[in-house]
Scaffold this active site. Structure first.
Site, PDB file in Angstrom:
ATOM      1  CG  ASP A  45     -15.067   8.590  17.845  1.00 54.64           C
ATOM      2  OD1 ASP A  45     -16.006   9.116  17.221  1.00 54.64           O
ATOM      3  OD2 ASP A  45     -13.869   8.825  17.619  1.00 54.64           O
ATOM      4  CG  ASP A  47     -13.983   9.171  11.457  1.00 50.29           C
ATOM      5  OD1 ASP A  47     -13.716   8.148  10.816  1.00 50.29           O
ATOM      6  OD2 ASP A  47     -14.966   9.897  11.201  1.00 50.29           O
ATOM      7  CG  ASN A  88     -20.549  13.825  16.085  1.00 48.82           C
ATOM      8  OD1 ASN A  88     -21.540  13.227  16.482  1.00 48.82           O
ATOM      9  ND2 ASN A  88     -19.950  14.775  16.791  1.00 48.82           N
ATOM     10  CB  SER A  90     -20.586  17.494  10.496  1.00 45.57           C
ATOM     11  OG  SER A  90     -19.199  17.669  10.248  1.00 45.57           O
ATOM     12  CG  HIS A 124     -28.215  16.136  12.175  1.00 41.03           C
ATOM     13  ND1 HIS A 124     -28.467  15.213  13.168  1.00 41.03           N
ATOM     14  CD2 HIS A 124     -29.155  15.920  11.210  1.00 41.03           C
ATOM     15  CE1 HIS A 124     -29.528  14.495  12.841  1.00 41.03           C
ATOM     16  NE2 HIS A 124     -29.954  14.896  11.657  1.00 41.03           N
ATOM     17  CE  LYS A 134     -19.418  10.997  18.695  1.00 38.60           C
ATOM     18  NZ  LYS A 134     -18.393   9.942  18.525  1.00 38.60           N
ATOM     19  CG  ASP A 159     -10.429  10.563  18.925  1.00 33.89           C
ATOM     20  OD1 ASP A 159     -11.675  10.426  18.806  1.00 33.89           O
ATOM     21  OD2 ASP A 159      -9.750  11.258  18.145  1.00 33.89           O
TER      22      ASP A 159
END
Length: 222
Positions: A45, A47, A88, A90, A124, A134, A159
């Site tokens: 991942d 962030d 992700n 968004s 998205h 996710k 995380d």
């Protein structure tokens, strides 16, 4: 989930119908060895795992590495395994980030940690109905397909619970590295918990650093 081999491999290739953006790094496709002791790939991942979580960050100057990130990524590379990122974002769907900003931050992470073999980014929002955001498995599956490795032999390090749920749904192994924003129930639900990134990588590579699953951690409500 991933584009076909004939698709373009330029940075942040996107496709219609809610598929993720994919970036190819150096090294081309990988052929996992027959030795099942090691994973075929390790996906991180972004962030809160590799870099400090700055909400909706589009500024490369604000990118800061998490403790142990460089050592963890280097350890995976030293084992001869491909490394990828599943993230992700968004903020794109929310109108807070542009594609160019996401790409600029990606380049900065590559500068700090070295180029990753694949980046899989979901642009998205939660209500867009995509299969890549996710905790859905799409980012993990797309990254594995791009690398040419089986998800069942891939480890995902993140995380929060969404990272672990995505890994499990894809058939991959998940290793949770909690931060102060990780919820207590996410820690409890995780199959494997490590106190830091380097320990997570050692677990992924088959080392036995001791019983880290129930190690006490400071957790705050988010």
């Amino acid at each position: 989930m991933a584009p076909s081999a004939a698709a373009s491999t330029s940075p942040l290739v996107s496709a219609p119908d809610h598929r993720p953006w994919l970036t190819d790094g150096p090294g081309g496709r990988w052929r996992p060895g027959r030795d099942g002791a090691l994973p075929a790939a390790v996906l991180f991942d972004r962030d809160g795992t590799l870099v400090v979580d700055v909400p909706y960050n589009g500024d490369p100057a604000r990118v800061r590495l998490m403790p142990g990130a460089r050592e963890a990524v280097d350890a995976v590379r030293a084992a001869g395994l491909p490394v990828g990122v599943v993230s992700n974002q968004s903020g794109v769907a929310r109108g807070l980030l542009t594609r160019a900003q996401v790409e600029a931050v990606r380049r900065r992470v590559d500068e700090l940690l070295g180029p990753f073999q694949v980046w899989a980014v979901c642009p998205h929002g939660p209500d867009d109905g995509c299969r890549c955001r996710k905790p859905a498995p799409g980012l993990v599956l797309a990254a594995c397909a791009r690398l040419g490795v089986p998800a069942a032999r891939t480890t995902v390090i993140g995380d929060i619970g969404a990272d672990m749920t995505a890994a499990r749904a894809a058939g991959a192994r998940g290793v949770l590295v909690p931060t102060p924003v990780t919820r207590a129930e996410e820690i409890e639900a995780a199959d494997t918990v490590a106190p830091d990134l380097l320990t997570a990588v050692r677990l992924a590579l088959g080392a036995d650093p001791g019983d880290v699953r129930h190690r006490p951690l400071e957790v705050e409500e988010r």
